[in-house]
Design a protein around this motif. Structure first.
Motif: not given
Length: 332
Positions: A57-58, A83-86, A88-89, A332
Motif C-alpha cells: 500500500n501507499a 497501489d499503482l498510483d502511489a 507511480k507518484a 509502472v
C-alpha cells in the motif's frame, strides 16, 4: 544489485538461487509477508520481490522509496495487492510475471472439478479403511455439460482448450473476445446468460474494482440449482457470505476454491498445530461438497521455473535502463 524477497518459502529460495547464477544478484529472503510490520527491516536493497499476499500500500511503498528501493518485482500475474498510483507518484518501477504456465492453473481447476464430481478424495479415504462401498460417491458425466468460463486470458484460454477435450459445451465472458477460442467452439455470452446456462462456472479473471464480489447473492440467483463454482483466480471475486448462504440453501451443488478473501492470514503456512481464528473458512470446509486448496494452482515445476526466470530477467533489464521483454510485464 541487492534484492529482498518477502513471503519466501524454501521452494522459492531453491528456484531463485539456482537461476540467479546467471544474474549474480544479492538475494535476501524473509519468510514473513511484506507489510508495515516488517518494511523497516529492508536495508540497502535496490529491489523488492513480493508475492500475492504482500501488502504494497501507499504507506509501505513510501518507506521503501525512502530507503532507496527503485524496483518492485511481483512474482505473480495479479497486482491487486499493490497501489499503482502511489508507486507511480514515488517513481518506483513495478514489474510482474504476466504469464507463467497458464496450463498449471487450468489443470488445477480441472482437478478440482473432477475431485468434487467423482469424489475421489472421499473414495481414497474409504478404501484405506477397507470400505469399498459406492454409496454417496455418484458423480455425473462432464461430457455434454455447459462450462461457463469467466475471463479468457491465458489461463481461461488454456482451461477452455482442456474442457473442449471432454466434449463440453463452452460459453465464455470477457471484455475482449478471442477468435482462436471461437474457432474451437467457444461462444461468448453476456455474463447474465453465462450464469443462467452454465452447469459449471469457472473464474479466470483478475480482481479489479469491477470484478470484486462478481459472485454475489444476485448473480447466484441467476445460476442453475446445483451449479458448481470453481475459483482459481482471486478470493475477492467471491462474496463469501453469499456463497455460504448458497451452500446452506443447496442452490450451490459444489464449490472448489484455491483462493479465499482472507487467505493472507492462512495460506502458505503450516497451521496444523494451531486453532484457526477464522470461523468462515472453518464453516466452508465443514460442507461435504466444498473443496479448498491453499493457493496451490500455480504450483508446478514448470511454473516456478518461469516465475523465477522472468522475475530475474525483468529486474536485470530494469537495472540496465531497459524495459522487460514482455511489455505486459511492466506496470509502472
Amino acid at each position: 544489485m541487492k534484492v529482498t524477497f518477502f513471503s519466501a518459502k524454501p521452494y522459492d529460495k531453491a528456484f531463485f538461487d539456482r537461476l540467479n547464477a546467471n544474474f549474480r544478484f544479492e538475494l535476501v529472503y524473509y519468510e514473513t509477508h511484506l507489510g508495515p510490520h516488517i518494511v523497516n527491516a529492508v536495508e540497502d536493497s535496490t529491489a523488492i520481490c513480493a508475492f500475492v499476499n504482500d501488502k504494497l500500500n501507499a504507506e509501505v511503498l513510501q518507506v521503501l522509496a525512502e530507503k532507496g528501493v527503485k524496483y518492485i518485482a511481483l512474482r505473480s500475474a495479479g497486482f491487486n495487492n499493490l497501489d499503482l498510483d502511489a508507486a507511480k507518484a514515488l517513481g518506483l518501477r513495478v514489474c510482474r510475471v504476466p504469464a507463467y504456465s497458464p496450463e498449471a492453473v487450468a489443470e488445477h481447476a480441472l482437478a478440482m472439478i473432477l475431485t468434487l464430481n467423482r469424489k475421489t478424495h472421499k473414495a481414497y479415504n474409504r478404501v484405506r479403511e477397507q470400505n469399498f462401498s459406492l454409496n454417496g460417491l455418484m458423480g455425473f458425466n462432464l461430457h455434454g455439460k455447459t462450462i461457463g468460463i469467466v475471463g479468457t486470458g491465458n489461463i481461461g484460454k488454456a482451461f477452455a482448450r482442456i474442457m473442449s477435450g471432454f466434449g463440453c459445451k463452452l460459453i465464455a465472458h470477457d471484455i475482449h473476445e478471442d477468435d482462436t477460442l471461437s474457432a474451437i467452439g467457444v461462444s461468448y455470452r453476456p455474463l447474465s446468460d453465462l450464469f443462467a446456462q452454465a452447469d459449471i462456472v469457472s473464474l479466470h479473471c483478475p480482481l479489479l474494482e469491477s470484478t470484486r464480489h462478481l459472485i454475489n447473492s444476485a448473480s447466484l440467483r441467476q445460476m442453475k440449482p446445483g451449479v458448481m463454482i470453481i475459483n482459481t483466480s482471486r478470493g475477492g471475486l467471491i462474496d463469501t457470505a453469499a456463497i455460504l448462504e448458497g451452500l446452506r440453501s443447496k442452490h450451490i451443488g459444489y464449490l472448489g476454491i484455491d483462493v479465499y478473501e482472507q487467505e493472507d492470514k492462512l495460506f502458505f503456512r503450516d497451521l496444523s498445530q494451531t486453532i484457526l481464528n477464522d470461523d468462515t473458512i472453518q464453516l466452508l470446509m465443514s460442507f461435504p461438497n466444498v473443496l479448498v486448496t491453499g493457493h496451490q494452482a500455480f504450483f508446478t515445476m514448470e511454473a516456478m521455473e518461469e516465475i523465477a526466470t522472468t522475475t530475474l530477467q525483468n529486474l536485470s533489464r530494469l537495472s540496465q535502463g531497459l524495459e522487460p521483454e514482455n511489455p505486459a510485464a511492466l506496470l509502472v
